[in-house]
Write an enzyme that holds these catalytic residues in place. Structure first.
Site, PDB file in Angstrom:
ATOM      1  N   CYS A 167      -0.339   4.100   2.236  1.00 42.65           N
ATOM      2  CA  CYS A 167      -0.047   3.902   3.659  1.00 42.65           C
ATOM      3  C   CYS A 167       1.433   4.117   3.966  1.00 42.65           C
ATOM      4  O   CYS A 167       1.782   4.715   4.987  1.00 42.65           O
ATOM      5  CB  CYS A 167      -0.396   2.483   4.103  1.00 42.65           C
ATOM      6  N   ASP A 168       2.307   3.607   3.119  1.00 50.24           N
ATOM      7  CA  ASP A 168       3.714   3.473   3.507  1.00 50.24           C
ATOM      8  C   ASP A 168       4.696   4.324   2.695  1.00 50.24           C
ATOM      9  O   ASP A 168       5.877   4.363   3.033  1.00 50.24           O
ATOM     10  CB  ASP A 168       4.134   1.998   3.402  1.00 50.24           C
ATOM     11  N   CYS A 227       0.822  -1.208   0.000  1.00 55.98           N
ATOM     12  CA  CYS A 227       0.000   0.000   0.000  1.00 55.98           C
ATOM     13  C   CYS A 227       0.856   1.258   0.000  1.00 55.98           C
ATOM     14  O   CYS A 227       1.415   1.640   1.036  1.00 55.98           O
ATOM     15  CB  CYS A 227      -0.936   0.000   1.218  1.00 55.98           C
TER      16      CYS A 227
END
Ligand code: NDP
Length: 315
Positions: A143-144, A140
């Site tokens: 997200c990261d 993701c």
């Protein structure tokens, strides 16, 4: 004799646990069949159990570890009376009411069901993946990506997801290598044009990732040329796998309406499935946003839809 509950929630990621908090606070004493531990996202707590730091969930300015966030949500639901079973549902029958679900030979029945079984990112199948996920290996970018500022990283895949992730990651990374197993991209033309025009993206054609190096964090990858079989090394500190997702809906085939891709179909603007009294929320019915906060939001919707539907049955 079936064990009866007013509300049965199948799955315990952010969607299922939010549905549990809301239905428990509404006095509906939900039973959550939360899944069982595994190395995939098809487990209690869902995909957040495979992440490390979550920095984009509102309310945690310092960030929070994915597993801790899920543990806290579970405690919050339990505080209001939600019950949990750490097993997987093996069969369902929604053809009549009360709805029925089984864990092997044990039968459970419920007036209303909330399906929140989530989705899994497809993985390459390398033995080092379970060890390195959340430690330089991610599924993701939203997200990261932030954790890879100024670093050289790789994205695997040639579809719209991979190109979107690669494009997004150029905001942070110094260089993004796109690893494509053929000599062509599957992605739409507009996404291809954007990626090809982006100086920070370089495409490595006809290649697969055959090894991910690193004991406790990613320290490079080995590539294999799909035409010659030759191997080479790429010194990246991050690798994003973007080769597609699979919703966890095998249990509901022939029972609930789903798209060809397996995602459950819900009535727009609601969590209603094709069966009255059965609701779906989270990634199992969302292939667009796939975020913890959107899953939690739709879990709240499912709880309210279920509560109102139940009220209507008794009035
Ligand atoms: P896709 O199935 O479209 O693409 C998967 C990609 O991964 C392909 O390039 C495929 O290669 C490659 N791949 C599959 N398995 C492996 C493997 N084991 N090793 C290496 N490469 C592999 O999945 P997406 O998630 O990209 O997209 C799913 C759907 O969502 C599509 O319909 C897409 O259009 C849509 N989508 C739309 C977006 C948008 O419009 N903004 C954004 C994201 C997704 P090969 O081509 O050789 O099969």
């Amino acid at each position: 004799m079936a064990i009866h509950h007013k509300v049965l929630i199948i799955g315990s990621g952010p969607a299922g646990l939010t549905a549990a908090i809301y239905t428990a606070r509404a006095g509906l004493l939900p039973l959550v069949i939360e899944g069982e531990p595994s190395s995939t996202s098809d487990q209690p707590g869902g995909q957040l159990m495979l992440t490390t730091e979550v920095e984009n969930f509102p309310g945690f300015p310092e960030g929070i570890m994915g597993p801790e966030l899920m543990t806290r949500c579970r405690e919050q639901a339990a505080r209001f009376g939600a019950q949990f079973i750490t097993e997987k549902v093996t069969r369902v029958d929604f053809s009549s009411r009360p709805f029925r679900a089984w864990i092997r030979d044990t039968e459970y029945s419920a007036d209303s069901v909330i399906v929140s079984t989530g989705a899994q990112s497809l993985m390459l199948g390398l033995p080092e993946e379970p060890r390195l996920i959340g430690h330089g290996l991610s599924t993701c970018a939203t997200c990261d990506g932030f954790f890879f500022r100024g670093q050289e990283i790789a994205v695997v895949g040639g579809g719209d997801s991979a190109l979107e992730e690669a494009q997004f990651l150029t905001k942070f990374a110094s260089k993004v290598h796109l690893i494509v197993r053929r000599d062509a991209l599957r992605a739409s033309k507009i996404m291809q044009d954007r990626a090809l025009a982006n100086e920070k993206i370089s495409i490595i054609w006809n290649s697969t990732v055959s090894k991910i190096h690193g004991d406790d964090k990613v320290a490079g990858i080995e590539l294999t040329d799909t035409q010659t079989g030759a191997t080479s090394e790429l010194g990246v500190t991050g690798i994003f796998i973007a080769i597609g997702h699979r919703p966890n809906t095998d249990l509901f085939k022939g029972v609930l309406n789903m798209e060809d891709s397996g995602y459950l179909i819900t009535k727009p603007g609601s969590t209603y499935t094709n069966i009255e009294g059965v609701f779906a929320c989270g990634d199992v019915q969302d292939h667009t946003y796939r975020q913890a906060i959107t899953a939690a939001g739709s879990g709240c919707m499912a709880a309210i839809d279920s509560e109102r539907w139940l009220e209507h049955q008794h009035s």
